[in-house]
Write a protein that holds these residues in place. Sequence first.
Motif, PDB file in Angstrom:
ATOM      1  N   LYS A 326      35.870  38.916  31.596  1.00 22.98           N
ATOM      2  CA  LYS A 326      36.458  38.897  30.255  1.00 22.98           C
ATOM      3  C   LYS A 326      37.785  39.663  30.238  1.00 22.98           C
ATOM      4  O   LYS A 326      38.744  39.251  29.579  1.00 22.98           O
ATOM      5  CB  LYS A 326      35.489  39.513  29.248  1.00 22.98           C
ATOM      6  N   ALA A 327      37.838  40.794  30.951  1.00 19.67           N
ATOM      7  CA  ALA A 327      39.087  41.565  30.999  1.00 19.67           C
ATOM      8  C   ALA A 327      40.205  40.729  31.602  1.00 19.67           C
ATOM      9  O   ALA A 327      41.342  40.735  31.103  1.00 19.67           O
ATOM     10  CB  ALA A 327      38.873  42.846  31.807  1.00 19.67           C
ATOM     11  N   VAL A 328      39.885  40.000  32.667  1.00 22.18           N
ATOM     12  CA  VAL A 328      40.886  39.141  33.309  1.00 22.18           C
ATOM     13  C   VAL A 328      41.270  37.990  32.381  1.00 22.18           C
ATOM     14  O   VAL A 328      42.450  37.635  32.266  1.00 22.18           O
ATOM     15  CB  VAL A 328      40.349  38.609  34.655  1.00 22.18           C
ATOM     16  N   GLU A 329      40.284  37.436  31.694  1.00 20.60           N
ATOM     17  CA  GLU A 329      40.552  36.297  30.801  1.00 20.60           C
ATOM     18  C   GLU A 329      41.474  36.678  29.650  1.00 20.60           C
ATOM     19  O   GLU A 329      42.420  35.949  29.324  1.00 20.60           O
ATOM     20  CB  GLU A 329      39.223  35.767  30.242  1.00 20.60           C
ATOM     21  N   PHE A 330      41.213  37.827  29.030  1.00 22.61           N
ATOM     22  CA  PHE A 330      41.969  38.206  27.839  1.00 22.61           C
ATOM     23  C   PHE A 330      43.150  39.128  28.129  1.00 22.61           C
ATOM     24  O   PHE A 330      43.954  39.391  27.235  1.00 22.61           O
ATOM     25  CB  PHE A 330      41.040  38.896  26.829  1.00 22.61           C
ATOM     26  N   GLY A 331      43.247  39.608  29.360  1.00 16.83           N
ATOM     27  CA  GLY A 331      44.247  40.639  29.643  1.00 16.83           C
ATOM     28  C   GLY A 331      45.460  40.177  30.418  1.00 16.83           C
ATOM     29  O   GLY A 331      46.113  40.990  31.080  1.00 16.83           O
ATOM     30  N   THR A 332      45.797  38.897  30.352  1.00 12.72           N
ATOM     31  CA  THR A 332      46.912  38.387  31.163  1.00 12.72           C
ATOM     32  C   THR A 332      48.237  39.051  30.817  1.00 12.72           C
ATOM     33  O   THR A 332      49.134  39.124  31.654  1.00 12.72           O
ATOM     34  CB  THR A 332      47.041  36.864  31.004  1.00 12.72           C
ATOM     35  N   LYS A 333      48.379  39.530  29.568  1.00 12.74           N
ATOM     36  CA  LYS A 333      49.620  40.197  29.165  1.00 12.74           C
ATOM     37  C   LYS A 333      49.459  41.720  29.112  1.00 12.74           C
ATOM     38  O   LYS A 333      50.373  42.435  28.699  1.00 12.74           O
ATOM     39  CB  LYS A 333      50.070  39.682  27.794  1.00 12.74           C
ATOM     40  N   ASP A 334      48.313  42.188  29.545  1.00 12.69           N
ATOM     41  CA  ASP A 334      48.048  43.623  29.550  1.00 12.69           C
ATOM     42  C   ASP A 334      48.730  44.267  30.747  1.00 12.69           C
ATOM     43  O   ASP A 334      48.718  43.692  31.841  1.00 12.69           O
ATOM     44  CB  ASP A 334      46.530  43.858  29.629  1.00 12.69           C
ATOM     45  N   PRO A 335      49.317  45.462  30.595  1.00  9.50           N
ATOM     46  CA  PRO A 335      49.955  46.119  31.752  1.00  9.50           C
ATOM     47  C   PRO A 335      48.991  46.447  32.878  1.00  9.50           C
ATOM     48  O   PRO A 335      49.413  46.654  34.015  1.00  9.50           O
ATOM     49  CB  PRO A 335      50.557  47.397  31.150  1.00  9.50           C
ATOM     50  N   ASP A 336      47.686  46.484  32.584  1.00  4.83           N
ATOM     51  CA  ASP A 336      46.689  46.777  33.619  1.00  4.83           C
ATOM     52  C   ASP A 336      46.049  45.509  34.185  1.00  4.83           C
ATOM     53  O   ASP A 336      45.016  45.583  34.852  1.00  4.83           O
ATOM     54  CB  ASP A 336      45.587  47.679  33.048  1.00  4.83           C
ATOM     55  N   TYR A 337      46.655  44.361  33.954  1.00  8.14           N
ATOM     56  CA  TYR A 337      46.051  43.086  34.357  1.00  8.14           C
ATOM     57  C   TYR A 337      45.744  43.029  35.850  1.00  8.14           C
ATOM     58  O   TYR A 337      44.667  42.578  36.260  1.00  8.14           O
ATOM     59  CB  TYR A 337      46.973  41.932  33.977  1.00  8.14           C
ATOM     60  N   LEU A 338      46.664  43.495  36.688  1.00  6.04           N
ATOM     61  CA  LEU A 338      46.435  43.439  38.133  1.00  6.04           C
ATOM     62  C   LEU A 338      45.242  44.306  38.530  1.00  6.04           C
ATOM     63  O   LEU A 338      44.477  43.951  39.438  1.00  6.04           O
ATOM     64  CB  LEU A 338      47.690  43.868  38.886  1.00  6.04           C
ATOM     65  N   ARG A 339      45.089  45.413  37.833  1.00  5.32           N
ATOM     66  CA  ARG A 339      43.935  46.258  38.106  1.00  5.32           C
ATOM     67  C   ARG A 339      42.643  45.535  37.738  1.00  5.32           C
ATOM     68  O   ARG A 339      41.629  45.621  38.439  1.00  5.32           O
ATOM     69  CB  ARG A 339      44.061  47.565  37.323  1.00  5.32           C
ATOM     70  N   TYR A 340      42.664  44.790  36.624  1.00  9.64           N
ATOM     71  CA  TYR A 340      41.480  44.031  36.238  1.00  9.64           C
ATOM     72  C   TYR A 340      41.108  43.033  37.335  1.00  9.64           C
ATOM     73  O   TYR A 340      39.934  42.871  37.681  1.00  9.64           O
ATOM     74  CB  TYR A 340      41.729  43.270  34.938  1.00  9.64           C
ATOM     75  N   LEU A 341      42.111  42.357  37.875  1.00 11.06           N
ATOM     76  CA  LEU A 341      41.859  41.395  38.941  1.00 11.06           C
ATOM     77  C   LEU A 341      41.225  42.068  40.153  1.00 11.06           C
ATOM     78  O   LEU A 341      40.249  41.568  40.725  1.00 11.06           O
ATOM     79  CB  LEU A 341      43.172  40.730  39.361  1.00 11.06           C
TER      80      LEU A 341
END
Length: 523
Positions: A326-341
Amino acid sequence: RGHFQKALAGASQTGPGRQLRENIAAAYRESARALEATGDHERAVAVLKESLELDPENPPSIRLLGTVLRGAGRTRDAISFYELYLMYEPEDREMADELIQLYREVGDEAKAVGLASRFPAPSPAVSGQPPTLASTEEAAASPDSAIEDELAVARDDRERADVYLKWGKASSSEKDYPRATELLRKGLEMNPASRDLLLALAEVLRLSRKPSEARRLYETRLEIEPKDHAVRLLLAKLLVATGGSKDALGHLKQLSVEPSLDRALMLEAYNWLGIAHAQTNDYAAAEDAWNEVLKIDAQHANAHYNLGQVRERQLKFKEAIAAFEKAVEFGTKDPDYLRYLERLGMAYRQAGQRQAAVDVWKRLAAAAPAGSPLADRARRFQAEQGVTQREMEAATPSGARPAEASRWRRTEAATHARLPDAPAPKDAEFLTAAEKAFRQGAPDEAIRQYNNALNADPTNLDTYFKLGDLLHQKGAIAQERALFQQMLAQKLPPDLEQAARYRLQGLGDASASEGTVRQEIGR
C-alpha cells in the motif's frame, strides 16, 4: 548494553564520566557503521537508538543516525535527527547545508529559506569587495542604542515587549543565541502572556542545546492556555526526539481525542502517537494510532509504511507485505518512495517470495539515482537472488533470458537451485518444516530445520541464502560468515558464486575476494 548501563549508573556528567559516555557512544557508532556497510540499515538505526537511550545528548550519534536514515531513503526521519543535531551544534554550516537540501527535496521551501537565513552570505569584504560607506556606518551603529530608541517611543509594556521580540529574533538569525536569549527573556518579563515571545525563546533554547528549558517554556504556555494544540504537539515532538516518548504519550493521547483539531494537526498527532508507542515497544498501540491516520486518509503512504515496520518487528510478514504494498501504491510522489520500495523487496525476501523481491529491486535499481546507496543495494540484492549482471542491465533483444541464467534463476515457484547433476532431493521434509516455522514466527526452529536440510542435501544452493537471511536477522554474523564460506567451497555457477561473495564482502570477510576485500569501519 547491560554492562554499559552499569558503568554509566555511577558516572558523572563531567570529567571522566563524560569521557566514558563518549567512549561508549563511539563504540556504538562503530558498530552502526559496520552494519550500514553491510546494507543492514535497520539494525544500524536500532544500535544508534540504543546508544541515544544511554546518552540522549550525544551530537555525533544523533548526526550519524540522521545520515544512516538518509542513506536508507528515510528522508523525513533524517530531517528530524538533523534538526535535533543542529540544536546541539548550531554553528555547523555543513550540516545546515545538507538539511536545507533535504528540505528542498521534500518541497518545504519555507524551512529551507528560514534555515539559510541563519547562515548569511560572506560580507563584501570577505568576498573581495571593499565595504561601502553605508555598510561602514551601519556596522558602526550600536544595536543597543537602536533598541533604546525604540523602547523610548513605545507606549506600554506590550509594545516594549515587541521591541525585544524583534531584536531577539534578529540576534537569533545572526546565531548570537546568548544575546537572543537575554533579549527575549526581557520581553517575556514585560509580557508573560505573549505566545510569540515564548515560542521564539523556546526555539532559541533548542538551538542553544537546552531542550529541557525549552520544554519548561512549552509547559508554561500550556498552563496558561491548555487548548494551544500546536504548542502541545511541539512539546510532544521535542520529548520524542530527546528520548522522552513515555512522557510524550500523555500529550499525544490528549491531542488525539481533541474534537477541535483540524485535519492536518490530527494526522500529525496520530502519526507521532504511533512513533511514541513504537519507541516504547507497544506495537499494538502503535498499529492502532496509524490505523486512525488511515481512517482520516486511507491513502496516507507513510502510515502504511509505519504499519509495515511494526508488523515486521512482530514477525507478521504477510501483514507487513500488505502494508508495504500500500505504501508503494500510494506513495509514488512521496519523498520516501524509494525507501518504501526497498522495504517491500526485503519483506518479500523474508517471506521467501524471491521472484517478487527481484522484481521490486529491479524497479528500485531503475528509479534510484545512479551510484546511490539505494541503487547499489538493489543490484546487490538481485545478485544474491542469482540474477546475472546481464539480466540486471537489459534483457536480450527477443526479451528472453540467457539460457545459463534461466538454468540458475530462483523463483518462488521454481525448483530449488542445485549443483549440476545433483541427486534427487533429500531435504524436502526439512524445508517444508523450516518454511512453516518461519511463517509461524518461530525463527529459531526455522534455522534448525534449514540446518537439517543442508545436512541432508548440501547441494541445495537456495537453502544457503534462506538460512543466511535468518542468521543475519538474528545478528549471528559469525555463523552467517561460516555458512557462505562453506557454500564457496563448492563449485558454483558464476552468478551464484558472485552472490555468495557479495554476502561475505558485506560481512567484512577478507576471503570474500582474492584475499584483499576489507570493510572500512568508520568511513
